[in-house]
Write a protein that holds these residues in place. Structure first.
Motif, short mmCIF file in Angstrom:
data_model
loop_
_atom_site.label_atom_id
_atom_site.label_comp_id
_atom_site.label_asym_id
_atom_site.label_seq_id
_atom_site.Cartn_x
_atom_site.Cartn_y
_atom_site.Cartn_z
N CYS A 1 -11.05 -3.71 -13.04
CA CYS A 1 -11.89 -3.43 -12.10
C CYS A 1 -13.31 -3.96 -11.94
O CYS A 1 -14.01 -4.05 -13.32
CB CYS A 1 -12.19 -2.09 -12.24
SG CYS A 1 -10.48 -0.93 -11.79
N VAL B 1 -4.49 -2.13 -7.92
CA VAL B 1 -5.73 -2.10 -8.18
C VAL B 1 -6.69 -3.35 -7.90
O VAL B 1 -7.61 -3.42 -7.52
CB VAL B 1 -6.11 -1.37 -9.52
CG1 VAL B 1 -5.72 -2.56 -10.63
CG2 VAL B 1 -7.84 -1.04 -9.71
N LEU C 1 -7.00 -3.85 -4.31
CA LEU C 1 -7.86 -2.91 -3.73
C LEU C 1 -9.39 -3.53 -3.88
O LEU C 1 -10.42 -3.38 -2.70
CB LEU C 1 -8.09 -1.74 -4.66
CG LEU C 1 -9.31 -0.59 -4.13
CD1 LEU C 1 -8.98 0.07 -2.80
CD2 LEU C 1 -9.07 0.74 -5.22
N ASP C 2 -9.72 -4.39 -4.92
CA ASP C 2 -11.11 -4.95 -5.11
C ASP C 2 -11.18 -5.72 -4.18
O ASP C 2 -12.15 -6.07 -3.46
CB ASP C 2 -11.18 -5.58 -6.52
CG ASP C 2 -12.58 -6.15 -6.57
OD1 ASP C 2 -13.52 -5.39 -7.05
OD2 ASP C 2 -12.38 -7.36 -6.66
N TYR D 1 -5.97 -2.05 4.82
CA TYR D 1 -5.10 -2.77 3.67
C TYR D 1 -3.58 -3.29 4.34
O TYR D 1 -3.33 -4.48 4.23
CB TYR D 1 -4.58 -1.88 2.76
CG TYR D 1 -3.63 -2.32 1.70
CD1 TYR D 1 -3.91 -3.17 0.88
CD2 TYR D 1 -2.17 -1.52 1.72
CE1 TYR D 1 -3.01 -3.74 -0.14
CE2 TYR D 1 -1.58 -2.03 0.58
CZ TYR D 1 -1.71 -3.08 0.16
OH TYR D 1 -0.80 -3.63 -1.24
N LYS E 1 -9.75 7.75 4.14
CA LYS E 1 -8.70 6.92 3.45
C LYS E 1 -7.93 6.40 4.33
O LYS E 1 -7.41 5.26 4.11
CB LYS E 1 -8.01 8.17 2.63
CG LYS E 1 -8.69 8.57 1.42
CD LYS E 1 -8.02 9.63 0.58
CE LYS E 1 -8.69 10.11 -0.62
NZ LYS E 1 -7.82 11.06 -1.45
N ALA F 1 -6.18 4.13 -6.84
CA ALA F 1 -5.57 3.16 -6.09
C ALA F 1 -3.95 3.39 -6.24
O ALA F 1 -3.40 3.07 -5.36
CB ALA F 1 -5.75 1.75 -6.96
N ILE G 1 -1.70 1.35 -3.67
CA ILE G 1 -2.35 -0.14 -3.56
C ILE G 1 -2.76 -0.73 -4.89
O ILE G 1 -3.07 0.05 -5.71
CB ILE G 1 -3.70 0.12 -2.89
CG1 ILE G 1 -3.49 0.68 -1.39
CG2 ILE G 1 -4.34 -1.17 -2.61
CD1 ILE G 1 -4.91 0.90 -0.47
N LYS H 1 -3.07 -7.28 3.70
CA LYS H 1 -2.70 -7.30 2.41
C LYS H 1 -1.68 -8.70 2.07
O LYS H 1 -1.68 -9.19 0.88
CB LYS H 1 -1.53 -6.20 2.23
CG LYS H 1 -0.25 -6.16 3.02
CD LYS H 1 0.64 -4.74 2.84
CE LYS H 1 1.64 -4.74 3.63
NZ LYS H 1 2.23 -3.46 3.54
N LEU I 1 -8.99 2.89 5.08
CA LEU I 1 -8.73 2.02 3.99
C LEU I 1 -7.34 1.51 4.25
O LEU I 1 -6.97 0.32 4.00
CB LEU I 1 -8.91 2.94 2.71
CG LEU I 1 -8.88 2.01 1.47
CD1 LEU I 1 -9.99 0.96 1.36
CD2 LEU I 1 -8.84 2.85 0.22
#
Length: 201
Positions: A138, A184, A187-188, A10, A3, A177, A182, A14, A6
């Motif tokens: 999603c 969603v 996130l994708d 991000y 995690k 998410a 984050i 971002k 990730l």
């Protein structure tokens, strides 16, 4: 994948991810809207960047007016299953007036697309809607499923085989998410950028 990796990705991406999402939300001309529709019809199981070389505003007139054989030839080298996808584009033309006036409610808009647009399941409909400014959906494809499994969000790597399963998996991604703080939709784009190395659409 951990995690923390990730989160690090991000934090690094971002700003560009948010800029990309902002561009999706801008009003679309009829030309841009139909091109986006065709793009999302043609990307499944194909390389998105290669698809974008032919599905773009420069080819708008062909996309909206070309016969089936011409569309097949146009798609042949850059989209897998080009025969089916050419038919999907022709079918979508008939629904373009409704597509220009989709319900504002995200779920109702997705339901309309799944029901009426050949080639659009829940994944493809979510992709199109996200790319024209809708949020909180999603796009569950093989890559996302694999990464969610690696992050212990999904117990296995099976793709959803029904609408019920898709909705359940979608909710799990949304919950994850939220737990990671984050958005969603961000996130994708983040997950796909981790696979491809760039933020696209």
């Amino acid at each position: 994948m951990h995690k923390q990796h990730l989160i690090n990705e991000y934090d690094r991406k971002k700003s560009i991810i948010r800029k990309r999402l902002g561009s999706f939300a801008k009003p679309k001309s009829d030309k841009a809207l139909f091109v986006e529709l065709c793009f999302c019809l043609c990307t499944p199981q194909s390389n998105a960047k290669r698809v974008a070389t032919i599905i773009n505003e420069n080819n708008h007139v062909k996309l909206f007016n070309a016969g089936l054989d011409e569309l097949r030839q146009m798609l042949r080298s850059n989209a897998r299953f080009h025969n089916n996808k050419a038919r999907y584009i022709v079918n979508a033309r008939a629904y373009f007036p409704e597509i220009k006036n989709l319900p504002k409610h995200t779920i109702k808009a997705r339901e309309f697309l799944v029901k009426n647009i050949k080639g659009f399941g829940l994944k493809e409909s979510s992709h199109f809607l996200r790319n024209i400014g809708y949020r909180d959906l999603c796009i569950i494809d093989r890559h996302v499923v694999n990464m969610m499994h690696d992050l212990n969000v999904f117990k296995n790597k099976k793709m959803p085989s029904s609408h019920k399963q898709y909705f359940e998996m979608e909710q799990k991604i949304k919950d994850f998410a939220k737990s990671m703080n984050i958005d969603v939709d961000e996130l994708d784009l983040l997950l796909w950028s981790m696979k491809t190395g760039f933020v696209f659409k």
